[in-house]
Scaffold this motif. Structure first.
Motif, PDB file in Angstrom:
ATOM      1  N   ILE A 184      10.057   4.878  -6.381  1.00 38.77           N
ATOM      2  CA  ILE A 184       9.567   3.801  -5.523  1.00 38.77           C
ATOM      3  C   ILE A 184      10.387   3.808  -4.243  1.00 38.77           C
ATOM      4  N   ALA A 185       9.741   4.083  -3.114  1.00 37.93           N
ATOM      5  CA  ALA A 185      10.434   4.154  -1.829  1.00 37.93           C
ATOM      6  C   ALA A 185       9.939   3.054  -0.907  1.00 37.93           C
ATOM      7  N   ARG A 186      10.861   2.468  -0.158  1.00 40.54           N
ATOM      8  CA  ARG A 186      10.459   1.463   0.837  1.00 40.54           C
ATOM      9  C   ARG A 186      10.401   2.143   2.204  1.00 40.54           C
ATOM     10  N   THR A 187       9.384   2.938   2.359  1.00 38.61           N
ATOM     11  CA  THR A 187       9.138   3.654   3.603  1.00 38.61           C
ATOM     12  C   THR A 187       7.651   3.530   3.910  1.00 38.61           C
ATOM     13  N   GLY A 188       7.238   4.044   5.035  1.00 40.16           N
ATOM     14  CA  GLY A 188       5.826   3.975   5.370  1.00 40.16           C
ATOM     15  C   GLY A 188       5.554   4.451   6.776  1.00 40.16           C
ATOM     16  N   TYR A 189       4.274   4.385   7.147  1.00 42.14           N
ATOM     17  CA  TYR A 189       3.800   5.008   8.382  1.00 42.14           C
ATOM     18  C   TYR A 189       2.821   4.082   9.098  1.00 42.14           C
ATOM     19  N   THR A 190       3.046   2.776   8.950  1.00 43.83           N
ATOM     20  CA  THR A 190       2.099   1.812   9.510  1.00 43.83           C
ATOM     21  C   THR A 190       2.740   0.799  10.447  1.00 43.83           C
ATOM     22  N   GLY A 191       4.058   0.708  10.447  1.00 49.79           N
ATOM     23  CA  GLY A 191       4.732  -0.338  11.204  1.00 49.79           C
ATOM     24  C   GLY A 191       4.898  -1.621  10.431  1.00 49.79           C
ATOM     25  N   GLU A 192       4.422  -1.640   9.173  1.00 46.76           N
ATOM     26  CA  GLU A 192       4.580  -2.822   8.322  1.00 46.76           C
ATOM     27  C   GLU A 192       5.562  -2.519   7.189  1.00 46.76           C
ATOM     28  N   ASP A 193       5.980  -3.573   6.505  1.00 46.86           N
ATOM     29  CA  ASP A 193       6.734  -3.389   5.274  1.00 46.86           C
ATOM     30  C   ASP A 193       5.804  -2.730   4.254  1.00 46.86           C
ATOM     31  N   GLY A 194       6.387  -1.995   3.326  1.00 47.35           N
ATOM     32  CA  GLY A 194       5.547  -1.392   2.311  1.00 47.35           C
ATOM     33  C   GLY A 194       6.312  -0.443   1.426  1.00 47.35           C
ATOM     34  N   PHE A 195       5.598   0.113   0.472  1.00 50.87           N
ATOM     35  CA  PHE A 195       6.201   0.958  -0.552  1.00 50.87           C
ATOM     36  C   PHE A 195       5.354   2.203  -0.760  1.00 50.87           C
ATOM     37  N   GLU A 196       6.030   3.312  -1.040  1.00 51.47           N
ATOM     38  CA  GLU A 196       5.366   4.559  -1.387  1.00 51.47           C
ATOM     39  C   GLU A 196       5.768   4.914  -2.810  1.00 51.47           C
ATOM     40  N   LEU A 197       4.791   5.170  -3.643  1.00 54.38           N
ATOM     41  CA  LEU A 197       5.002   5.373  -5.070  1.00 54.38           C
ATOM     42  C   LEU A 197       4.675   6.816  -5.426  1.00 54.38           C
ATOM     43  N   PHE A 198       5.685   7.565  -5.819  1.00 53.04           N
ATOM     44  CA  PHE A 198       5.525   8.949  -6.229  1.00 53.04           C
ATOM     45  C   PHE A 198       5.368   8.974  -7.743  1.00 53.04           C
ATOM     46  N   VAL A 199       4.196   9.409  -8.199  1.00 52.65           N
ATOM     47  CA  VAL A 199       3.918   9.455  -9.638  1.00 52.65           C
ATOM     48  C   VAL A 199       3.300  10.806  -9.968  1.00 52.65           C
ATOM     49  N   LEU A 200       3.404  11.213 -11.218  1.00 50.97           N
ATOM     50  CA  LEU A 200       2.738  12.437 -11.636  1.00 50.97           C
ATOM     51  C   LEU A 200       1.219  12.251 -11.537  1.00 50.97           C
ATOM     52  N   ASN A 201       0.523  13.352 -11.328  1.00 43.02           N
ATOM     53  CA  ASN A 201      -0.921  13.291 -11.072  1.00 43.02           C
ATOM     54  C   ASN A 201      -1.688  12.463 -12.105  1.00 43.02           C
ATOM     55  N   GLU A 202      -1.312  12.615 -13.380  1.00 44.33           N
ATOM     56  CA  GLU A 202      -2.081  11.942 -14.421  1.00 44.33           C
ATOM     57  C   GLU A 202      -1.944  10.422 -14.385  1.00 44.33           C
ATOM     58  N   HIS A 203      -0.960   9.922 -13.643  1.00 40.37           N
ATOM     59  CA  HIS A 203      -0.763   8.472 -13.552  1.00 40.37           C
ATOM     60  C   HIS A 203      -1.371   7.864 -12.285  1.00 40.37           C
ATOM     61  N   ALA A 204      -1.929   8.704 -11.403  1.00 41.28           N
ATOM     62  CA  ALA A 204      -2.390   8.202 -10.107  1.00 41.28           C
ATOM     63  C   ALA A 204      -3.481   7.151 -10.248  1.00 41.28           C
TER      64      ALA A 204
END
Length: 363
Positions: A184-204
């Motif tokens: 769980i990363a608190r990064t992003g590409y929108t200018g807003e607060d947010g989270f990026e979630l790296f999960v294995l493909n089967e959990h997407a």
């Protein structure tokens, strides 16, 4: 033939318009891109970013290998923290912009753009020779789901055991999201607060569905590449292939701060970048706001008194400003003289030069 992310079936079920992007079938929009853009600014948007690359660098000298391979000083990055950086060629030209996460003492994850991650992986392998470090491209194993917007933490909070409220900006932690192991990363590409979630493909799909349900009454909407592009443009964030290319150095792009000449040892592109820093850029990446209603688009010439003095790299109507905006490379001489226009299909439309970003979220 275009590849598909693990979430393609979800996008089709939602009626998304799909488009080819960097060799992937990706959702362009689900309905109104303006509505998706505004939802991210006011509530939250849900993005499929599974086309991005995840490259792991591990071993006792992983940090030193990255110091040599990239322009940043990654060996001093604290565990569970992230840094924006770049990989350049010997001439200082940008091969990609990256986020590097230090997962623990001797394990890093390098996140690269979809169009470049194979090149980045290949270069990291070559540049790590002689270091006690291993480079593993795991891009095909991971999906990436992002929730972005002022209500992102509220939506994610009830789905995870991780302390999302305590997670700092540009930091990462392991956790479980909707029953799935995740980074769980608190990064992003929108200018807003947010989270990026790296999960294995089967959990997407289960993670996407759980976020959708958690955000149903909080204004969450799925958002496509069109909204992502206008959001990042308002935030003044560069896009590889537009603002960033192998013919531009970090100094051209106004991102010389990511180049760390003070780190020990040599790194690829150092000599060329030292010359670029000493000589100074002859052009600069700037923000433009149109005075009229016509939109400066990628590739349009920037002119002054009829002479071409630059080129638009990205442009769109700004939902937040209510005006057309653009980023462009413009010669330093023309910036000093002023009076810039953009040649929009033969009509020279006046523009104002402004500081980036165009939009800053309220804290």
């Amino acid at each position: 033939m275009s590849r598909s992310t693990p979430l393609r079936g979800v996008h089709e079920r939602l009626g998304a318009t799909l488009t080819d992007f960097a060799g992937w079938q990706m959702p362009l929009r689900y309905g109104s891109e303006s509505a998706e853009h505004n939802a991210v600014r006011t509530a939250a948007g849900l993005f499929d970013l599974s086309h991005m690359g995840e490259i792991f660098v591990t071993g006792p000298q992983a940090g030193e290998a990255l110091d040599h391979a990239l322009v940043g000083h990654l060996s001093i990055l604290g565990p569970a923290r992230a840094r924006y950086t770049m990989i350049v060629n010997e001439d200082g030209g940008i091969l990609d912009d990256l986020i590097v996460y230090r997962l623990d003492e001797d394990r890093y994850m390098v996140v690269a753009n979809a169009s470049n991650y194979a090149v980045v992986a290949r270069e990291l392998i070559a540049r790590s020779e002689g270091y006690d470090a291993r480079v593993t491209d795991r891009s095909d194993e991971y999906a990436l789901v992002a929730v972005q917007g002022p209500r992102a933490a509220e939506i994610l909070r009830g789905l995870t055991d991780a302390d999302v409220d305590g997670l700092k900006y540009y930091a990462i932690l392991p956790g479980v999201v909707a029953g799935a192991p995740a980074l769980i990363a608190r990064t992003g590409y929108t200018g807003e607060d947010g989270f990026e979630l790296f999960v294995l493909n089967e959990h997407a799909v289960p993670v996407w569905d759980a976020l959708t349900e958690a955000g149903r009454d909080l204004g969450l909407v799925p958002a496509g590449l069109s909204a992502r592009d206008t959001l990042r443009l308002e935030a003044g964030m560069p896009l590889y292939g537009n603002e960033l290319t192998s013919s531009a150095t970090p100094f051209d792009a106004g991102l010389g701060r990511v180049v760390r000449f003070d780190k020990p040892g040599d790194f690829v592109g150092r000599s060329a970048l030292e010359r670029a820093a000493q000589d100074g850029a002859t052009r600069r990446l700037v923000g433009l706001v149109a005075r009229g209603r016509r939109v400066p688009r990628h590739g349009y010439p920037v002119t002054r008194e009829g002479a071409v003095v630059g080129e638009v790299t990205s442009g769109a109507p700004s939902q937040s400003l209510g005006k057309p905006i653009a980023m462009a490379y413009v010669s330093e001489d023309a910036l000093r003289e002023g009076g810039l226009t953009v040649d929009i299909r033969g009509s020279h439309e006046p523009v104002d030069v402004v500081d980036l970003p165009f939009y800053r979220r309220s804290k």
